[in-house]
Write an enzyme that holds these catalytic residues in place. Structure first.
Site, mmCIF file in Angstrom:
data_model
loop_
_atom_site.group_PDB
_atom_site.id
_atom_site.type_symbol
_atom_site.label_atom_id
_atom_site.label_comp_id
_atom_site.label_asym_id
_atom_site.label_seq_id
_atom_site.Cartn_x
_atom_site.Cartn_y
_atom_site.Cartn_z
ATOM 1 N N LYS A 112 50.462 50.691 32.757
ATOM 2 C CA LYS A 112 49.994 50.683 34.039
ATOM 3 C C LYS A 112 48.435 51.699 33.822
ATOM 4 O O LYS A 112 47.410 51.138 34.461
ATOM 5 C CB LYS A 112 50.660 51.560 34.882
ATOM 6 C CG LYS A 112 52.015 50.913 35.565
ATOM 7 C CD LYS A 112 52.331 51.143 36.843
ATOM 8 C CE LYS A 112 53.205 50.075 37.095
ATOM 9 N NZ LYS A 112 54.279 49.915 38.298
ATOM 10 N N LYS A 205 59.013 40.918 34.108
ATOM 11 C CA LYS A 205 60.250 41.018 34.856
ATOM 12 C C LYS A 205 59.832 40.784 36.343
ATOM 13 O O LYS A 205 58.701 40.757 36.666
ATOM 14 C CB LYS A 205 60.648 42.532 34.765
ATOM 15 C CG LYS A 205 59.933 43.554 35.537
ATOM 16 C CD LYS A 205 60.620 44.454 35.578
ATOM 17 C CE LYS A 205 59.837 45.723 36.435
ATOM 18 N NZ LYS A 205 60.525 46.368 37.593
ATOM 19 N N LYS A 208 57.667 43.331 42.593
ATOM 20 C CA LYS A 208 57.098 43.276 44.083
ATOM 21 C C LYS A 208 55.641 42.969 43.597
ATOM 22 O O LYS A 208 55.092 42.173 44.639
ATOM 23 C CB LYS A 208 57.333 44.514 44.887
ATOM 24 C CG LYS A 208 58.630 44.879 45.045
ATOM 25 C CD LYS A 208 58.789 46.123 46.044
ATOM 26 C CE LYS A 208 59.852 46.985 45.544
ATOM 27 N NZ LYS A 208 59.592 48.308 44.600
HETATM 28 N N1 AQP Z 1 63.326 42.318 37.883
HETATM 29 C C1 AQP Z 1 64.287 43.271 37.854
HETATM 30 N N2 AQP Z 1 65.457 43.159 37.562
HETATM 31 C C2 AQP Z 1 66.465 43.759 37.566
HETATM 32 N N3 AQP Z 1 66.290 45.319 37.905
HETATM 33 C C3 AQP Z 1 65.020 45.551 38.528
HETATM 34 N N4 AQP Z 1 64.658 46.418 39.337
HETATM 35 C C4 AQP Z 1 63.357 46.311 39.622
HETATM 36 N N5 AQP Z 1 62.905 45.188 39.115
HETATM 37 C C5 AQP Z 1 63.961 44.519 38.583
HETATM 38 C C6 AQP Z 1 65.261 47.873 39.587
HETATM 39 O O1 AQP Z 1 65.228 48.146 40.928
HETATM 40 C C7 AQP Z 1 65.402 49.356 41.103
HETATM 41 C C8 AQP Z 1 63.856 49.855 41.951
HETATM 42 O O2 AQP Z 1 62.692 49.438 41.335
HETATM 43 P P1 AQP Z 1 61.560 50.373 42.216
HETATM 44 O O3 AQP Z 1 60.870 49.247 43.178
HETATM 45 O O4 AQP Z 1 61.686 51.597 42.334
HETATM 46 O O5 AQP Z 1 60.432 50.025 40.909
HETATM 47 P P2 AQP Z 1 60.101 48.786 40.095
HETATM 48 O O6 AQP Z 1 60.978 48.591 38.978
HETATM 49 O O7 AQP Z 1 58.766 49.120 39.549
HETATM 50 O O8 AQP Z 1 60.467 47.509 41.021
HETATM 51 P P3 AQP Z 1 59.302 46.567 41.173
HETATM 52 O O9 AQP Z 1 59.801 45.361 42.192
HETATM 53 O O10 AQP Z 1 58.660 46.024 39.883
HETATM 54 O O11 AQP Z 1 58.207 47.209 42.064
HETATM 55 P P4 AQP Z 1 56.610 47.283 41.415
HETATM 56 O O12 AQP Z 1 56.145 46.067 41.617
HETATM 57 O O13 AQP Z 1 56.000 47.990 42.762
HETATM 58 O O14 AQP Z 1 56.388 48.001 40.494
HETATM 59 C C9 AQP Z 1 64.999 50.145 39.794
HETATM 60 O O15 AQP Z 1 66.352 50.379 39.527
HETATM 61 C C10 AQP Z 1 64.520 49.001 38.976
HETATM 62 O O16 AQP Z 1 65.133 49.101 37.607
#
Ligand code: AQP
Length: 340
Positions: A112, A205, A208
């Site tokens: 990041k 991965k 969002k």
């Molecule tokens: N692609 C994924 N596969 C499996 N698990 C996932 N998680 C997120 N993406 C995947 C799990 O969801 C939980 C919450 O995640 P978060 O929103 O707090 O943060 P993140 O991992 O950063 O999720 P995003 O969707 O990727 O959000 P952004 O884009 O905002 O950073 C965690 O337990 C995570 O492991």
């Protein structure tokens, strides 16, 4: 008494099947055997650029997704992180036992920091310390997370060890821990879908922040799910040989949403070099739509009851505060910070 644990999701956008398969599904499976405390972690979400006017709707929508997916407020606690100020207070205590070099080496921070360049703030650097605080405040013994969160969880364990060894109780058993440790070392609980890849950029991965085309949201209607899957990246040829990341991802999704017969059928076609990805995507879309259907229906019904959602969040945050306040007091006592 059920053991407790905390887990949470940032209100940074629509929840997708990665969040669902990696975290929320485990939360629901564990609901009877553990007391789950599920945070909408808005203080984590403000560490990256965001629009303040979007935040209230995002928090509300995340709560909708939690409840629609099956979290039961009679069995679990739902909270908004900023409603429980003990989280940030505990993070400050933990930051005093966390060397800067530990947080600087976290892979997600390094990535990041590369992307955001001059917009990197202190919050982003200390994100894992706040996450550790979220976890230890409830003396969590497990944390269901996706694979991407494992480095953060490992750091939590290091912080716990650091705090426990520095502030081990002279009184031993006082807080229910024979060793005199205040916090248990939490173990990661990984689900079958702990790493779901993006539909359009399958080397990354599903996230969002990569945009709506790369994920299937829990709230997506059937026609949108079909369209997104139709555009998912796969191999160009008729299969056989080594699978590309996109094809592998579709097979993983199929193993999580479809029957074994369906998976075996398409795997056989792939091995024979006879697969038609459009057929596979259509079948996968049918199965995802039927699996997410009840969630979508509940979500729609709940969206008409904003007062109920508000009540669940306020009552949950208040219940969480009672637990958090007690743990914070214990930690401060160990640190010599209780004076009167
Ligand atoms: N692609 C994924 N596969 C499996 N698990 C996932 N998680 C997120 N993406 C995947 C799990 O969801 C939980 C919450 O995640 P978060 O929103 O707090 O943060 P993140 O991992 O950063 O999720 P995003 O969707 O990727 O959000 P952004 O884009 O905002 O950073 C965690 O337990 C995570 O492991």
């Amino acid at each position: 008494m059920r053991q407790r644990y905390f887990s949470g999701i940032q209100p940074t956008g629509e929840l997708h099947i990665g969040n669902y398969l990696g975290a929320i599904k485990s939360w629901i499976e564990l609901q009877d055997s553990f007391e789950g405390i599920f945070g909408i972690v808005d203080y984590h979400a403000i560490t990256e650029p965001y629009k303040p006017e979007d935040m209230p709707k995002r928090v509300f929508d995340t709560a909708l997704d939690y409840l629609a997916a099956g979290l039961d407020p009679n069995k679990s606690i739902l909270l908004i992180q900023s409603f429980v100020p003990e989280h940030t207070e505990m993070a400050w205590l933990l930051s005093s036992v966390t060397p800067v070099s530990w947080v600087e080496r976290v892979p997600t921070y390094k990535e990041k920091a590369r992307q955001l360049k001059t917009q990197v703030n202190m919050g982003l650097l200390s994100y894992p310390v706040l996450m550790a605080a979220d976890i230890v405040l409830y003396k969590s013994t497990i944390v269901p997370v996706g694979e991407d969160q494992l480095p953060h969880l490992e750091l939590t364990r290091e912080i716990v060890r650091s705090f426990n060894s520095k502030y081990r109780s002279k009184y031993g058993y006082k807080y229910g821990s024979k060793s005199g440790d205040i916090f248990p070392e939490p173990q990661a609980y990984l689900a079958g879908g702990s790493r779901i890849m993006s539909l359009t950029e399958p080397m990354k991965k599903m996230s969002k922040s990569l945009g709506a085309h790369n994920y299937i949201a829990l709230a997506d209607p059937p026609d949108v799910i079909r369209k997104k899957l139709a555009k998912a990246v796969t191999d160009i040829g008729p299969g056989g040989g080594e699978m590309s990341p996109g094809t592998k991802n579709l097979f993983q999704l199929m193993s999580l949403f479809s029957s074994k017969e369906t998976c075996d059928h398409f795997k056989q076609l792939y091995d024979e070099g006879n697969i038609r990805y459009s057929d596979m995507k259509q079948k996968l879309a049918d199965d995802i739509i039927s699996d997410l259907g009840p969630i979508r229906d509940r979500r729609l019904a709940l969206s008409l009851r904003p007062e109920y959602i508000r009540k669940v969040l306020i009552e949950g945050s208040n219940r969480a505060r009672e637990i958090a306040r007690q743990t914070l007091h214990e930690a401060k006592e160990r640190m010599g910070l209780t004076y009167f």
